[in-house]
Design a protein around this motif. Structure first.
Motif, short mmCIF file in Angstrom:
data_model
loop_
_atom_site.label_atom_id
_atom_site.label_comp_id
_atom_site.label_asym_id
_atom_site.label_seq_id
_atom_site.Cartn_x
_atom_site.Cartn_y
_atom_site.Cartn_z
N ARG A 182 0.92 -1.13 0.02
CA ARG A 182 -0.03 -0.11 0.09
C ARG A 182 0.93 1.11 0.12
O ARG A 182 2.04 1.16 0.34
CB ARG A 182 -0.89 0.06 1.20
CG ARG A 182 -0.31 0.08 2.68
CD ARG A 182 -1.23 -0.38 3.63
NE ARG A 182 -0.46 0.10 5.03
CZ ARG A 182 0.18 -0.92 5.76
NH1 ARG A 182 -0.19 -2.17 5.10
NH2 ARG A 182 0.55 -0.98 6.79
N GLY A 183 0.37 2.26 -0.51
CA GLY A 183 0.96 3.56 -0.42
C GLY A 183 1.57 4.12 0.79
O GLY A 183 2.73 4.70 1.06
N GLY A 184 0.93 3.41 1.92
CA GLY A 184 1.45 4.12 3.21
C GLY A 184 0.81 5.60 3.51
O GLY A 184 0.96 6.35 2.80
N GLY A 185 0.26 5.69 4.89
CA GLY A 185 -0.42 6.98 5.15
C GLY A 185 0.68 8.18 5.40
O GLY A 185 1.96 7.68 5.63
N PHE A 186 0.63 9.10 4.96
CA PHE A 186 1.28 10.32 5.25
C PHE A 186 1.68 10.67 6.77
O PHE A 186 0.66 10.63 7.61
CB PHE A 186 0.93 11.74 4.69
CG PHE A 186 2.01 12.73 4.48
CD1 PHE A 186 2.85 12.50 3.67
CD2 PHE A 186 1.92 13.69 5.32
CE1 PHE A 186 3.80 13.69 3.28
CE2 PHE A 186 2.96 14.89 5.45
CZ PHE A 186 3.81 14.66 4.35
N LYS A 187 2.80 10.36 7.20
CA LYS A 187 3.07 10.53 8.66
C LYS A 187 2.56 11.90 9.22
O LYS A 187 2.66 13.15 8.65
CB LYS A 187 4.42 10.41 8.87
CG LYS A 187 5.36 9.09 8.77
CD LYS A 187 6.70 9.21 8.87
CE LYS A 187 7.38 7.91 8.69
NZ LYS A 187 8.93 8.01 8.76
N LEU A 212 4.89 22.36 13.61
CA LEU A 212 3.92 21.74 12.42
C LEU A 212 2.47 21.25 12.80
O LEU A 212 1.81 20.88 12.08
CB LEU A 212 4.53 20.06 12.39
CG LEU A 212 6.15 20.10 11.91
CD1 LEU A 212 6.80 18.79 11.91
CD2 LEU A 212 6.10 20.42 10.21
N GLY A 213 2.01 21.93 14.01
CA GLY A 213 0.62 22.23 14.12
C GLY A 213 0.12 20.95 15.00
O GLY A 213 -1.10 20.58 15.14
N GLU A 214 1.17 19.91 15.75
CA GLU A 214 0.63 18.76 16.70
C GLU A 214 1.49 18.72 17.77
O GLU A 214 1.93 17.97 18.24
CB GLU A 214 0.92 17.63 15.71
CG GLU A 214 0.21 16.48 16.14
CD GLU A 214 0.13 15.28 15.38
OE1 GLU A 214 -0.66 14.24 15.61
OE2 GLU A 214 1.09 14.98 14.75
N GLY A 215 1.50 20.09 18.54
CA GLY A 215 2.42 19.95 19.61
C GLY A 215 1.67 19.07 20.92
O GLY A 215 0.24 18.97 20.87
N PRO A 229 -6.31 15.07 13.97
CA PRO A 229 -6.99 14.20 12.98
C PRO A 229 -5.87 12.97 12.68
O PRO A 229 -4.78 13.10 12.61
CB PRO A 229 -6.96 15.11 11.72
CG PRO A 229 -6.14 16.30 12.23
CD PRO A 229 -6.19 16.47 13.42
N LEU A 230 -6.63 11.93 12.15
CA LEU A 230 -5.77 10.69 11.68
C LEU A 230 -5.48 10.65 10.49
O LEU A 230 -4.60 10.04 9.86
CB LEU A 230 -6.35 9.54 12.35
CG LEU A 230 -6.54 9.17 13.66
CD1 LEU A 230 -7.11 7.81 13.79
CD2 LEU A 230 -5.27 9.11 14.49
N TRP A 277 -2.26 16.80 7.04
CA TRP A 277 -0.89 17.10 7.11
C TRP A 277 0.08 17.06 6.05
O TRP A 277 1.08 17.38 6.24
CB TRP A 277 -0.14 15.90 8.29
CG TRP A 277 -1.01 15.57 9.61
CD1 TRP A 277 -1.65 14.55 9.61
CD2 TRP A 277 -1.16 16.38 10.38
NE1 TRP A 277 -2.36 14.64 10.85
CE2 TRP A 277 -2.08 15.85 11.46
CE3 TRP A 277 -0.60 17.83 10.85
CZ2 TRP A 277 -2.40 16.50 12.68
CZ3 TRP A 277 -1.01 18.27 12.02
CH2 TRP A 277 -1.84 17.72 13.03
N SER A 278 -0.59 17.17 4.81
CA SER A 278 0.51 17.02 3.47
C SER A 278 0.14 18.43 2.81
O SER A 278 0.55 18.28 1.52
CB SER A 278 -0.13 15.98 2.69
OG SER A 278 -1.73 16.07 2.32
#
Length: 514
Positions: free
Chosen positions: A370-375, A407-410, A421-422, A427-428
């Protein structure tokens, strides 16, 4: 044309391509080094040479069993444990809360404006220090704990049972919330996790149940339990169920006073207390309720236990929780049949989280191409630092906390109850990618570089920063990673003009961001 110009074009191409699917080792057999790296990446905060060597030595079955059933106590390298010990305040949360309460009251009656301002500032600084130390300790555990799956799931469950440090004095409680309510239950039974969160003052203050009392009903926590923590939106509960659960939860709150409250004789035996947690029968609605179609007799704390049982054993909870877990670990939404199979395991094992995760790992979808989710940012930063420095313990978590905030996820900074959000799409964006490249450059340059991250700057101000340079073109890269990279990424790496440039381009590559 200068050498910098094509490098800038190359960097731009890498950033743009990061938004698209990144290749993984197509057709890799289950036992290949590349597949083992992917296996590690899915279940830890990022593959490292030492983690890869351990997996190769133990084999997947033994390694996975150890991750699913870690010892109760923390296992950390001595340097990491010493750093966490230095960040951990003495005494219980109750003791610290009382001390802060006394500090807050001390300056209330001060008449001198400057003295009053100084006292308020000292109080806020104490709260800020508590939150920063808690976040720093969490970073060190995530990076260096050998129980990586538990640490990955600690973040997942905290995000699901989110509290925000900015409310009231939660900055003093968030660390204890992670360490006592979330981490110990991250691979245990879901009911125990939910109940630990329900009894913790951080959750009770954040979602206002500390103010929920008979005659002054507050529905905030009751609503979020069903909507976010367990059953999910549209799962069949009604507004009447929210109101009934709010009534059931009346009296579940916090008490800072060292002495017990004066209780009405008829319900005095129902009183419960554990540290800051309190069930106060004086504030409880003893009327009968109907919740999720079940009549619940008004009898105090046992109502809460019965309501929690109804929620965690509801089919919607098994489905909703299983779907969220699979989305988190797979990096993309699972299909409905997979969710149904995981929900069956959840129900059969009475919500055993480890059993659900083990079932997911054995699913074909886990090993499928699979492409894999963007971290998300937390996973990206942690995996980059782990890959860059492996077992060398950083001395200063501050840069990591700063990167996550940028990066907005402190950590502890999500203000809304829904958690971060998951979905990869969150995040991209282009701004996110540009910032990630800057962070990749700081991590890849090491402490000796122009863009020193300060990760190895000792806490004492008069001590020099210790030299540390990451070598990412290591044995793991050549053994298991290089063959999974696209031709464009390999070409970019080949044009790097220095080891620092190579590290930066690798950490900013589409494959590493996924």
């Amino acid at each position: 044309m200068s050498r910098a110009a094509p490098r800038c074009l190359l960097i731009a191409a890498l950033l743009v391509s990061s938004a698209g699917p990144g290749p993984r080792a197509a057709g890799s057999p289950a036992s290949s080094p590349a597949a083992d790296v992917a296996f590690l990446d899915a279940l830890t905060w990022g593959a490292t040479p030492s983690a890869f060597a351990q997996l190769e030595t133990e084999g997947r079955a033994r390694w996975l069993h150890g991750q699913l059933h870690p010892p109760a106590g923390a296992r950390l390298p001595p340097d990491a444990q010493a750093a966490i010990d230095a960040l951990t305040p003495p005494g219980s949360l109750f003791d610290r809360a009382q001390a802060l309460d006394a500090q807050a009251k001390a300056f209330k009656d001060i008449q001198d404006p400057e003295a009053k301002k100084a006292g308020q500032h000292a109080f806020q600084m104490a709260l800020n220090t508590a939150a920063r130390n808690a976040a720093s300790a969490w970073v060190l555990r995530a990076l260096y704990s050998p129980d990586q799956l538990r640490e990955r799931l600690t973040w997942f469950w905290f995000n699901r049972f989110n509290v925000h440090q900015g409310k009231a004095t939660l900055r003093a409680a968030v660390g204890d919330y992670v360490d006592t309510a979330i981490r110990p239950h991250a691979l245990g039974r879901f009911r125990d996790l939910l109940m630990a969160s329900l009894r913790h003052p951080a959750m009770l203050r954040y979602l206002d149940n500390a103010d929920n009392a008979a005659g002054r009903i507050n529905e905030n926590y009751a609503r979020e339990i069903m909507e976010l923590h367990t059953m999910g939106v549209g799962s069949g509960y009604s507004q009447a169920d929210v109101e009934a659960l709010a009534r059931i939860l009346t009296g579940v709150g916090i008490d800072l006073k060292p002495e017990d409250p004066k209780l009405r004789p008829e319900h005095a035996a129902d009183f419960r207390r554990d540290g800051l947690f309190e069930f106060n029968p004086n504030r409880h609605d003893y009327g009968d309720k109907v919740f999720l179609g079940t009549a619940i007799q008004g009898r105090g704390w046992p109502e809460v236990e019965e309501a929690v049982d109804l929620i965690v054993h509801h089919p919607a909870t098994a489905t909703n929780v299983s779907r969220a877990l699979a989305t988190y670990i797979l990096g993309q939404p699972p299909d409905d049949p997979l969710v149904a199979r995981l929900a069956t395991v959840f129900t059969r094992t009475d919500g055993d989280i480890a059993a659900v995760v083990e079932a997911l790992v054995r699913e074909p979808a886990f090993a499928a191409e699979r492409g894999g989710g963007f971290k998300d940012p937390v996973r990206y930063v942690f995996s980059a630092v782990r890959m860059a420095y492996d077992q060398r313990v950083i001395l200063n978590p501050g840069p990591v906390l700063g990167w996550l905030n940028r990066l907005g996820e402190g950590l502890f900074n999500r203000s809304t109850p829904d958690g971060y959000p998951l979905a990869s799409a969150a995040w991209s964006g282009p701004g996110q990618l540009a910032t990630r490249f800057e962070i990749a450059r700081q991590i890849g340059s090491g402490s000796a570089g122009l863009f020193s991250a300060g990760l190895f700057k000792p806490p004492a101000p008069d001590q020099p920063e210790q030299p540390a340079f990451p070598v990412l073109a290591n044995g793991l890269y050549y053994t298991a990673v290089s063959g999974t990279l696209s031709a464009a990424t390999r070409a970019a790496l080949a044009q790097a003009v220095s080891p620092q440039d190579w590290n930066t381009l690798y950490l900013a590559s589409p494959e590493f961001m996924r």
